[in-house]
Design a protein around this motif. Sequence first.
Motif, PDB file in Angstrom:
ATOM      1  N   GLY A  23     -24.991  15.186  27.570  1.00 37.66           N
ATOM      2  CA  GLY A  23     -25.139  14.130  28.568  1.00 37.66           C
ATOM      3  C   GLY A  23     -23.805  13.742  29.182  1.00 37.66           C
ATOM      4  N   TRP A  24     -22.786  13.591  28.335  1.00 40.34           N
ATOM      5  CA  TRP A  24     -21.456  13.253  28.847  1.00 40.34           C
ATOM      6  C   TRP A  24     -20.927  14.353  29.758  1.00 40.34           C
ATOM      7  CZ3 TRP A  24     -19.629   8.822  29.551  1.00 40.34           C
ATOM      8  CH2 TRP A  24     -19.719   7.788  28.614  1.00 40.34           C
ATOM      9  N   LEU A  25     -21.066  15.617  29.323  1.00 43.41           N
ATOM     10  CA  LEU A  25     -20.515  16.699  30.134  1.00 43.41           C
ATOM     11  C   LEU A  25     -21.237  16.807  31.471  1.00 43.41           C
ATOM     12  CD1 LEU A  25     -18.384  18.857  30.401  1.00 43.41           C
ATOM     13  CD2 LEU A  25     -19.893  20.441  29.192  1.00 43.41           C
ATOM     14  N   ARG A  26     -22.547  16.678  31.472  1.00 42.39           N
ATOM     15  CA  ARG A  26     -23.285  16.683  32.744  1.00 42.39           C
ATOM     16  C   ARG A  26     -22.797  15.547  33.648  1.00 42.39           C
ATOM     17  NH1 ARG A  26     -27.673  17.483  29.210  1.00 42.39           N
ATOM     18  NH2 ARG A  26     -28.345  19.645  29.279  1.00 42.39           N
ATOM     19  N   HIS A  27     -22.608  14.377  33.057  1.00 40.95           N
ATOM     20  CA  HIS A  27     -22.185  13.199  33.812  1.00 40.95           C
ATOM     21  C   HIS A  27     -20.773  13.374  34.381  1.00 40.95           C
ATOM     22  CE1 HIS A  27     -21.866   8.922  34.817  1.00 40.95           C
ATOM     23  NE2 HIS A  27     -20.704   8.902  34.179  1.00 40.95           N
ATOM     24  N   LEU A  28     -19.854  13.864  33.566  1.00 41.57           N
ATOM     25  CA  LEU A  28     -18.458  13.961  33.965  1.00 41.57           C
ATOM     26  C   LEU A  28     -18.151  15.190  34.823  1.00 41.57           C
ATOM     27  CD1 LEU A  28     -16.863  12.885  30.568  1.00 41.57           C
ATOM     28  CD2 LEU A  28     -16.978  11.508  32.670  1.00 41.57           C
ATOM     29  N   ALA A  29     -18.866  16.294  34.577  1.00 44.36           N
ATOM     30  CA  ALA A  29     -18.552  17.548  35.271  1.00 44.36           C
ATOM     31  C   ALA A  29     -19.428  17.804  36.486  1.00 44.36           C
ATOM     32  CB  ALA A  29     -18.684  18.716  34.296  1.00 44.36           C
ATOM     33  N   VAL A  79     -18.191  28.658  25.858  1.00 43.17           N
ATOM     34  CA  VAL A  79     -17.640  27.777  24.830  1.00 43.17           C
ATOM     35  C   VAL A  79     -18.797  27.289  23.971  1.00 43.17           C
ATOM     36  CG1 VAL A  79     -16.371  25.637  24.369  1.00 43.17           C
ATOM     37  CG2 VAL A  79     -15.805  27.010  26.392  1.00 43.17           C
ATOM     38  N   ILE A  80     -18.625  27.362  22.660  1.00 40.77           N
ATOM     39  CA  ILE A  80     -19.633  26.868  21.724  1.00 40.77           C
ATOM     40  C   ILE A  80     -18.993  25.777  20.890  1.00 40.77           C
ATOM     41  CG2 ILE A  80     -21.167  27.436  19.811  1.00 40.77           C
ATOM     42  CD1 ILE A  80     -21.274  30.320  20.950  1.00 40.77           C
ATOM     43  N   PHE A  92     -19.761  34.921  17.756  1.00 40.74           N
ATOM     44  CA  PHE A  92     -19.611  36.078  18.626  1.00 40.74           C
ATOM     45  C   PHE A  92     -18.137  36.280  18.932  1.00 40.74           C
ATOM     46  CE2 PHE A  92     -23.785  34.313  19.534  1.00 40.74           C
ATOM     47  CZ  PHE A  92     -24.585  35.435  19.448  1.00 40.74           C
ATOM     48  N   PRO A  93     -17.632  37.495  18.776  1.00 42.48           N
ATOM     49  CA  PRO A  93     -16.239  37.764  19.108  1.00 42.48           C
ATOM     50  C   PRO A  93     -15.972  37.438  20.577  1.00 42.48           C
ATOM     51  CG  PRO A  93     -17.204  39.599  17.906  1.00 42.48           C
ATOM     52  CD  PRO A  93     -18.323  38.667  18.254  1.00 42.48           C
ATOM     53  N   GLY A  94     -14.813  36.892  20.832  1.00 43.71           N
ATOM     54  CA  GLY A  94     -14.409  36.606  22.202  1.00 43.71           C
ATOM     55  C   GLY A  94     -14.870  35.264  22.743  1.00 43.71           C
ATOM     56  N   LYS A  95     -15.660  34.535  21.980  1.00 40.26           N
ATOM     57  CA  LYS A  95     -16.111  33.210  22.414  1.00 40.26           C
ATOM     58  C   LYS A  95     -15.103  32.164  21.962  1.00 40.26           C
ATOM     59  CE  LYS A  95     -20.043  34.663  23.953  1.00 40.26           C
ATOM     60  NZ  LYS A  95     -20.251  34.757  25.378  1.00 40.26           N
ATOM     61  N   ARG A  96     -15.033  31.120  22.718  1.00 41.56           N
ATOM     62  CA  ARG A  96     -14.204  29.983  22.315  1.00 41.56           C
ATOM     63  C   ARG A  96     -15.086  29.053  21.481  1.00 41.56           C
ATOM     64  NH1 ARG A  96     -11.327  25.532  26.282  1.00 41.56           N
ATOM     65  NH2 ARG A  96     -11.096  23.936  24.688  1.00 41.56           N
ATOM     66  N   TYR A  97     -14.601  28.725  20.307  1.00 39.53           N
ATOM     67  CA  TYR A  97     -15.338  27.827  19.409  1.00 39.53           C
ATOM     68  C   TYR A  97     -14.535  26.565  19.150  1.00 39.53           C
ATOM     69  CZ  TYR A  97     -18.625  31.496  18.295  1.00 39.53           C
ATOM     70  OH  TYR A  97     -19.604  32.450  18.395  1.00 39.53           O
ATOM     71  N   GLU A  98     -15.237  25.460  19.089  1.00 35.90           N
ATOM     72  CA  GLU A  98     -14.661  24.205  18.622  1.00 35.90           C
ATOM     73  C   GLU A  98     -15.660  23.617  17.639  1.00 35.90           C
ATOM     74  OE1 GLU A  98     -13.242  21.413  21.500  1.00 35.90           O
ATOM     75  OE2 GLU A  98     -12.300  22.974  22.716  1.00 35.90           O
ATOM     76  N   ALA A 126     -11.533  15.787  27.163  1.00 38.49           N
ATOM     77  CA  ALA A 126     -10.460  16.731  26.865  1.00 38.49           C
ATOM     78  C   ALA A 126     -10.929  18.164  27.091  1.00 38.49           C
ATOM     79  CB  ALA A 126      -9.991  16.542  25.425  1.00 38.49           C
ATOM     80  N   LEU A 127     -12.143  18.477  26.684  1.00 40.77           N
ATOM     81  CA  LEU A 127     -12.697  19.818  26.894  1.00 40.77           C
ATOM     82  C   LEU A 127     -12.805  20.118  28.385  1.00 40.77           C
ATOM     83  CD1 LEU A 127     -14.079  22.413  25.845  1.00 40.77           C
ATOM     84  CD2 LEU A 127     -16.241  21.122  25.868  1.00 40.77           C
ATOM     85  N   LEU A 128     -13.314  19.169  29.141  1.00 39.30           N
ATOM     86  CA  LEU A 128     -13.471  19.357  30.580  1.00 39.30           C
ATOM     87  C   LEU A 128     -12.128  19.565  31.266  1.00 39.30           C
ATOM     88  CD1 LEU A 128     -15.310  19.485  33.027  1.00 39.30           C
ATOM     89  CD2 LEU A 128     -15.222  16.982  33.137  1.00 39.30           C
ATOM     90  N   THR A 129     -11.132  18.795  30.887  1.00 40.00           N
ATOM     91  CA  THR A 129      -9.786  18.947  31.462  1.00 40.00           C
ATOM     92  C   THR A 129      -9.235  20.341  31.182  1.00 40.00           C
ATOM     93  OG1 THR A 129      -9.364  16.585  31.265  1.00 40.00           O
ATOM     94  CG2 THR A 129      -7.433  18.015  31.434  1.00 40.00           C
ATOM     95  N   ASP A 130      -9.536  20.863  30.008  1.00 39.16           N
ATOM     96  CA  ASP A 130      -9.080  22.195  29.642  1.00 39.16           C
ATOM     97  C   ASP A 130      -9.847  23.274  30.420  1.00 39.16           C
ATOM     98  OD1 ASP A 130      -7.358  23.841  28.054  1.00 39.16           O
ATOM     99  OD2 ASP A 130      -9.118  24.377  26.862  1.00 39.16           O
ATOM    100  N   LEU A 131     -11.144  23.065  30.610  1.00 36.28           N
ATOM    101  CA  LEU A 131     -11.976  24.048  31.310  1.00 36.28           C
ATOM    102  C   LEU A 131     -11.706  24.085  32.811  1.00 36.28           C
ATOM    103  CD1 LEU A 131     -15.492  23.544  29.679  1.00 36.28           C
ATOM    104  CD2 LEU A 131     -13.967  25.504  29.400  1.00 36.28           C
ATOM    105  N   ILE A 132     -11.557  22.902  33.388  1.00 38.05           N
ATOM    106  CA  ILE A 132     -11.368  22.790  34.842  1.00 38.05           C
ATOM    107  C   ILE A 132     -10.173  21.884  35.095  1.00 38.05           C
ATOM    108  CG2 ILE A 132     -12.444  22.133  37.018  1.00 38.05           C
ATOM    109  CD1 ILE A 132     -15.139  22.657  35.667  1.00 38.05           C
ATOM    110  N   PRO A 133      -8.970  22.455  35.044  1.00 40.79           N
ATOM    111  CA  PRO A 133      -7.776  21.634  35.262  1.00 40.79           C
ATOM    112  C   PRO A 133      -7.788  20.997  36.655  1.00 40.79           C
ATOM    113  CG  PRO A 133      -7.193  23.811  34.423  1.00 40.79           C
ATOM    114  CD  PRO A 133      -8.657  23.840  34.780  1.00 40.79           C
TER     115      PRO A 133
END
Length: 135
Positions: A23-29, A79-80, A92-98, A126-133
């Motif tokens: 919900g936050w990511l949809r709202h912010l991004a 990103v997972i 999965f190899p090559g995926k970004r995990y947090e 913080a995740l959004l800033t990293d994904l879309i500077p």
Amino acid sequence: MSDKPSVLFVCVHNAGRSQMAAGWLRHLAGDTVEVRSAGSAPADAINPAAVQAMREVGIDITDQGPKLLEYVTAESSDVIVTMGCGDACPVFPGKRYEDWKLDDPAGQGVEVVRGIRDEIRTRVQALLTDLIPVA
């Protein structure tokens, strides 16, 4: 394939933490990020305290029901973000995990869930800033 990043939020029941994060990511991004959420053992409904806490900040998550984590969803996400789903989360190899260590809102009152909501917002920002500077 879309050129916008996709983020998958995963927790056990897909009824609290992952739904609030989505919900936050949809709202912010807005539409700049594809947002997904799922659970390793989905609940029947979203946690009412999570719904109330998000509604208090103007975000309605009632249209998002808990969903089962599917292999293809995880595989196709960039990103997972896991939140306590343990070994049930595929790797999965090559995926970004947090892995976000967050209290579980299950069985908690809205007073407790508000704190979890606010911590999730900080992490999503913080995740959004990293994904879309910001240019």
